[in-house]
Motif scaffolding. Structure first.
Motif, PDB file in Angstrom:
ATOM      1  N   GLU A 111       9.747   2.773   7.268  1.00 13.50           N
ATOM      2  CA  GLU A 111       9.375   1.374   7.513  1.00 13.50           C
ATOM      3  C   GLU A 111      10.027   0.912   8.810  1.00 13.50           C
ATOM      4  OE1 GLU A 111       7.381  -1.198   6.317  1.00 13.50           O
ATOM      5  OE2 GLU A 111       8.336  -2.203   8.014  1.00 13.50           O
ATOM      6  N   TRP A 169      -4.470  -1.769   4.116  1.00 12.12           N
ATOM      7  CA  TRP A 169      -5.250  -2.477   5.138  1.00 12.12           C
ATOM      8  C   TRP A 169      -5.572  -1.592   6.332  1.00 12.12           C
ATOM      9  CZ3 TRP A 169      -3.910  -8.343   6.128  1.00 12.12           C
ATOM     10  CH2 TRP A 169      -4.349  -9.094   5.026  1.00 12.12           C
ATOM     11  N   VAL A 182       7.725   4.716  13.290  1.00  8.56           N
ATOM     12  CA  VAL A 182       7.064   5.997  13.546  1.00  8.56           C
ATOM     13  C   VAL A 182       6.221   5.837  14.807  1.00  8.56           C
ATOM     14  CG1 VAL A 182       5.367   7.653  12.672  1.00  8.56           C
ATOM     15  CG2 VAL A 182       7.125   6.697  11.142  1.00  8.56           C
ATOM     16  N   ALA A 214       0.829  -1.208   0.000  1.00  9.74           N
ATOM     17  CA  ALA A 214       0.000   0.000   0.000  1.00  9.74           C
ATOM     18  C   ALA A 214       0.861   1.256   0.000  1.00  9.74           C
ATOM     19  CB  ALA A 214      -0.921   0.001   1.220  1.00  9.74           C
ATOM     20  N   LEU A 258       3.728  -7.432   4.350  1.00  6.75           N
ATOM     21  CA  LEU A 258       3.235  -8.819   4.403  1.00  6.75           C
ATOM     22  C   LEU A 258       3.637  -9.625   3.175  1.00  6.75           C
ATOM     23  CD1 LEU A 258      -0.332  -8.341   5.947  1.00  6.75           C
ATOM     24  CD2 LEU A 258       1.535  -9.690   6.918  1.00  6.75           C
ATOM     25  N   GLY A 308      -8.397  -8.537   1.577  1.00  7.04           N
ATOM     26  CA  GLY A 308      -8.105  -8.207   0.184  1.00  7.04           C
ATOM     27  C   GLY A 308      -6.681  -8.544  -0.193  1.00  7.04           C
TER      28      GLY A 308
HETATM   29  C1  LIG Z   1      -0.685 -14.563   5.889  1.00 10.22           C
HETATM   30  C2  LIG Z   1      -1.052 -13.727   4.677  1.00 10.22           C
HETATM   31  C3  LIG Z   1      -0.776 -14.192   3.403  1.00 10.22           C
HETATM   32  C4  LIG Z   1      -1.135 -13.435   2.288  1.00 10.22           C
HETATM   33  N1  LIG Z   1      -0.880 -13.939   1.046  1.00 10.22           N
HETATM   34  C5  LIG Z   1      -1.256 -13.216  -0.031  1.00 10.22           C
HETATM   35  C6  LIG Z   1      -1.004 -13.714  -1.342  1.00 10.22           C
HETATM   36  O1  LIG Z   1      -0.461 -14.814  -1.518  1.00 10.22           O
HETATM   37  N2  LIG Z   1      -1.390 -12.946  -2.407  1.00 10.22           N
HETATM   38  C7  LIG Z   1      -1.999 -11.727  -2.222  1.00 10.22           C
HETATM   39  O2  LIG Z   1      -2.317 -11.051  -3.207  1.00 10.22           O
HETATM   40  N3  LIG Z   1      -2.245 -11.235  -0.985  1.00 10.22           N
HETATM   41  C8  LIG Z   1      -1.890 -11.946   0.095  1.00 10.22           C
HETATM   42  N4  LIG Z   1      -2.133 -11.449   1.338  1.00 10.22           N
HETATM   43  C9  LIG Z   1      -2.737 -10.103   1.458  1.00 10.22           C
HETATM   44  C10 LIG Z   1      -1.653  -9.011   1.336  1.00 10.22           C
HETATM   45  O3  LIG Z   1      -0.559  -9.376   2.133  1.00 10.22           O
HETATM   46  C11 LIG Z   1      -2.234  -7.654   1.769  1.00 10.22           C
HETATM   47  O4  LIG Z   1      -3.277  -7.325   0.862  1.00 10.22           O
HETATM   48  C12 LIG Z   1      -1.214  -6.523   1.731  1.00 10.22           C
HETATM   49  O5  LIG Z   1       0.020  -6.914   2.277  1.00 10.22           O
HETATM   50  C13 LIG Z   1      -1.712  -5.304   2.515  1.00 10.22           C
HETATM   51  O6  LIG Z   1      -0.765  -4.289   2.289  1.00 10.22           O
HETATM   52  P1  LIG Z   1      -0.490  -3.068   3.293  1.00 10.22           P
HETATM   53  O7  LIG Z   1       0.655  -2.327   2.683  1.00 10.22           O
HETATM   54  O8  LIG Z   1      -1.733  -2.357   3.586  1.00 10.22           O
HETATM   55  O9  LIG Z   1      -0.015  -3.731   4.668  1.00 10.22           O
HETATM   56  P2  LIG Z   1       1.285  -4.544   5.067  1.00 10.22           P
HETATM   57  O10 LIG Z   1       1.678  -5.470   3.998  1.00 10.22           O
HETATM   58  O11 LIG Z   1       0.961  -5.090   6.420  1.00 10.22           O
HETATM   59  O12 LIG Z   1       2.452  -3.442   5.212  1.00 10.22           O
HETATM   60  C14 LIG Z   1       2.455  -2.512   6.278  1.00 10.22           C
HETATM   61  C15 LIG Z   1       3.898  -2.108   6.588  1.00 10.22           C
HETATM   62  O13 LIG Z   1       3.885  -1.041   7.546  1.00 10.22           O
HETATM   63  C16 LIG Z   1       4.956  -1.232   8.465  1.00 10.22           C
HETATM   64  N5  LIG Z   1       4.656  -0.507   9.707  1.00 10.22           N
HETATM   65  C17 LIG Z   1       3.691  -0.790  10.614  1.00 10.22           C
HETATM   66  N6  LIG Z   1       3.720   0.122  11.622  1.00 10.22           N
HETATM   67  C18 LIG Z   1       4.734   0.975  11.347  1.00 10.22           C
HETATM   68  C19 LIG Z   1       5.258   2.112  12.023  1.00 10.22           C
HETATM   69  N7  LIG Z   1       4.739   2.565  13.183  1.00 10.22           N
HETATM   70  N8  LIG Z   1       6.321   2.758  11.482  1.00 10.22           N
HETATM   71  C20 LIG Z   1       6.853   2.324  10.306  1.00 10.22           C
HETATM   72  N9  LIG Z   1       6.382   1.246   9.620  1.00 10.22           N
HETATM   73  C21 LIG Z   1       5.328   0.589  10.137  1.00 10.22           C
HETATM   74  C22 LIG Z   1       4.964  -2.751   8.651  1.00 10.22           C
HETATM   75  O14 LIG Z   1       6.206  -3.200   9.172  1.00 10.22           O
HETATM   76  C23 LIG Z   1       4.710  -3.233   7.222  1.00 10.22           C
HETATM   77  O15 LIG Z   1       5.925  -3.415   6.511  1.00 10.22           O
HETATM   78  C24 LIG Z   1      -1.778 -12.184   2.464  1.00 10.22           C
HETATM   79  C25 LIG Z   1      -2.040 -11.720   3.757  1.00 10.22           C
HETATM   80  C26 LIG Z   1      -1.691 -12.486   4.850  1.00 10.22           C
HETATM   81  C27 LIG Z   1      -2.000 -11.975   6.236  1.00 10.22           C
END
Ligand SMILES: Cc1cc2nc3c(=O)[nH]c(=O)nc-3n(C[C@H](O)[C@H](O)[C@H](O)COP(=O)(O)OP(=O)(O)OC[C@H]3O[C@@H](n4cnc5c(N)ncnc54)[C@H](O)[C@@H]3O)c2cc1C
Ligand SMILES: NC(=O)c1ccc[n+]([C@@H]2O[C@H](COP(=O)([O-])OP(=O)(O)OC[C@H]3O[C@@H](n4cnc5c(N)ncnc54)[C@H](OP(=O)(O)O)[C@@H]3O)[C@@H](O)[C@H]2O)c1
Length: 473
Positions: A51, A376, A95, A19, A59, A383
């Motif tokens: 990060e 998320w 952060v 994201a 994830l 999703g």
């Molecule tokens: C177990 C699992 C398996 C999955 N497998 C698939 C798949 O095979 N195919 C698919 O399409 N989707 C898959 N998904 C869904 C996919 O992972 C999510 O849609 C996507 O990762 C969400 O993205 P995001 O960037 O919102 O969150 P995230 O991927 O959670 O990224 C958030 C980031 O923010 C960082 N962060 C958090 N707090 C702080 C802070 N205070 N300061 C700095 N950094 C911070 C975290 O360390 C992390 O790196 C899976 C999900 C899960 C839970």
């Protein structure tokens, strides 16, 4: 877009999961398009991506199962976005701890929260906190080599229960049932492989509270379950109520109901491990004691009452299992001082504009100028990776509109944030650092006794050392 009011912008993004990376890329492209449309264009955007982990990808690195390399294409394109240099990656900076949200707000025109989710939603039933009752997210973090979880996982029991009928439940059940030898070619960390090699698991029971027609799996993931070597799938005829594929609401479900129905008549191969799928079972209690840990789990049998809803039948059943994994959803990661909706587990927002409200009930709460959310943490932990792209498009459209309308407050503090982090002795990592760590992990894989694409470095310190080594000439 044709407006000419877009000023030069400094934007901080918190979270380098998909994201956050998409948000940076879409913002860059939007501003580039505006610059082209307007001349002479003085519009600029400088983006810093913070990060908390030393490495990017959220994830994708610490959630996606190691035996799912087919998302590699997405990783390559996210890599290219960061490699272009228009978004500056600043890793190993949390952060709220290493730098506050307020400090970001005074240094940037806008801050985008993209902190995703890393822990489990709660399941409020008696016994859920007993020893050997786990959250799926913790097990996932372990098998994906997350630096902040213990490096060992107890796999000394034979029968385990997985609660939930989503793709995380399938991932967890598959990894528990699969023989370690079949995970060896993946990028799995050595400590994880060693743990799985010594696993005593023979039977994995997956429980859904609704029926086969209400599963939240996806077809590829479900089919894959039936193809795991030396694992028999066990389903029960009594669970196949309203499970006729011809009545399915959509094609995906039709495919999945066909797969499930085909397993009803599949002969046992006498495999050494079994994966049991149970439907219409609501968990009511994890059985056992604080001294001896989990010894079983009790469910109430449900029945369908239409529209995907179920009701309890008053019949209770117990299963002897020695471990329980709840895979009932993830829970968003709040940022200290950012408004958080505890019930939904998201940053309170309207289409990505953060609202100054701590409860969902306060629908009239004003938005906070210059503070946004995406991924998320914006809409909850549901999703696929691709969905975070459309999230980012909506959020960035609002950010750009706010910038054009003069609704952002220019930074009050000048200077490079890296100087502040240096002053605080925060061992931040950079994009070059990630390239060094990435190369190192690939090298470990290439030279491994069973050649692999990469072997993940797990300890945070080691990741940071390797990454920061790249900074030394
Ligand atoms: C177990 C699992 C398996 C999955 N497998 C698939 C798949 O095979 N195919 C698919 O399409 N989707 C898959 N998904 C869904 C996919 O992972 C999510 O849609 C996507 O990762 C969400 O993205 P995001 O960037 O919102 O969150 P995230 O991927 O959670 O990224 C958030 C980031 O923010 C960082 N962060 C958090 N707090 C702080 C802070 N205070 N300061 C700095 N950094 C911070 C975290 O360390 C992390 O790196 C899976 C999900 C899960 C839970
Ligand atoms: N390979 C992949 O593509 C992959 C892998 C992993 C995750 N993902 C994605 O990541 C997202 C999150 O997946 P997820 O599995 O965590 O969430 P999910 O898809 O929302 O599934 C959660 C499951 O938990 C059940 N549940 C919730 N509360 C419960 C309770 N109190 N008792 C019993 N069961 C309960 C839900 O049942 P109800 O339906 O009855 O509410 C549902 O079956 C999904 O979009 C998923 O597709 C994708």
């Amino acid at each position: 877009m044709t407006s000419s009011n877009l000023p030069s912008l400094r934007v901080a993004i918190v979270g380098a999961g998909p994201a956050g990376i998409y948000a940076g890329n879409i913002l860059t492209n939007t501003v580039a398009a505006l610059r082209q449309a307007q001349e002479p264009g003085s519009y600029r955007v400088a983006i810093d991506l913070f990060e908390s982990l030393p490495a990017p990808y959220g994830l994708i690195r610490y959630g996606v199962a190691p035996d799912h390399p087919r998302i590699k294409g997405i990783v390559n394109s996210l890599h290219e976005m960061l490699d272009a240099g228009t978004t500056r990656f600043i890793g190993n900076v949390e952060v709220g701890r290493d730098i506050s949200l307020a400090e970001l707000q005074e240094r940037y025109d806008a801050v985008i929260l993209a902190t995703g989710a890393i822990r489990d939603a709660a399941l409020d039933i008696p016994g859920i906190d007993l020893p050997r009752s786990f959250g799926a997210a913790d097990f996932v973090a372990w098998y994906d080599g997350h630096p902040d979880v213990p490096t060992e996982w107890p796999l000394d029991q034979r029968e385990v229960a997985v609660i939930g009928n989503g793709n995380v439940a399938l991932d967890v059940a598959r990894v528990l049932a699969k023989h370690a030898v079949d995970l060896r070619p993946t990028e799995i960390a050595d400590n994880v492989l060693a743990g799985l090699e010594s696993s005593a698991v023979t039977d994995v029971h997956v429980f859904g509270r609704r029926g086969p027609g209400d599963i939240k799996f996806t077809p590829i993931e479900l089919r894959e379950l039936g193809e795991v070597p030396d694992v028999d799938i066990v389903v029960h005829d009594e669970d196949f109520i309203d499970a006729d594929p011809t009545g399915a609401a959509n094609n995906q479900l039709k495919v999945m109901l066909r797969i499930l129905n085909s397993w009803r008549t599949r002969e046992s191969t006498g495999a050494s491990r079994r994966l049991h799928l149970h439907f219409y079972h609501s968990p009511v209690e994890v059985l056992g004691s604080a001294e001896t840990g989990v010894s079983g789990i009790r469910f109430e049998r449900n029945e369908p009452i239409g529209d995907g809803r179920v009701r309890g039948t008053g019949e209770f059943r117990e299963f002897a299992v020695q471990q329980v994994y709840r895979a009932v959803g993830y829970y968003g990661t709040p940022v200290i001082d950012a408004p958080f909706d505890e019930r939904a587990g998201v940053v309170s927002n309207v289409e990505g504009r953060v609202r100054d409200a701590s409860t969902t009930g306060d629908t009239d709460a004003p938005v906070i100028a210059g503070l946004y959310a995406t991924g998320w943490i914006k809409r909850g932990p549901v999703g696929l990776i691709g969905h975070t792209k459309s999230d980012a498009m909506e959020t960035i459209a609002h950010l750009v509109a706010d910038a054009e309308a003069g609704r952002l407050t220019p930074p009050a503090v000048d200077g490079d944030v890296l100087d502040l982090l240096d002053e605080r002795e925060v061992a931040f990592t950079t994009w070059d650092g990630w390239l060094a760590l990435d190369a190192h992990e690939r090298e470990l894989g290439a030279t491994h006794e069973h050649t692999r694409e990469r072997v993940k470095v797990v300890p945070r310190d080691e990741q940071v050392q390797i990454s920061r080594g790249a900074l030394v000439p």
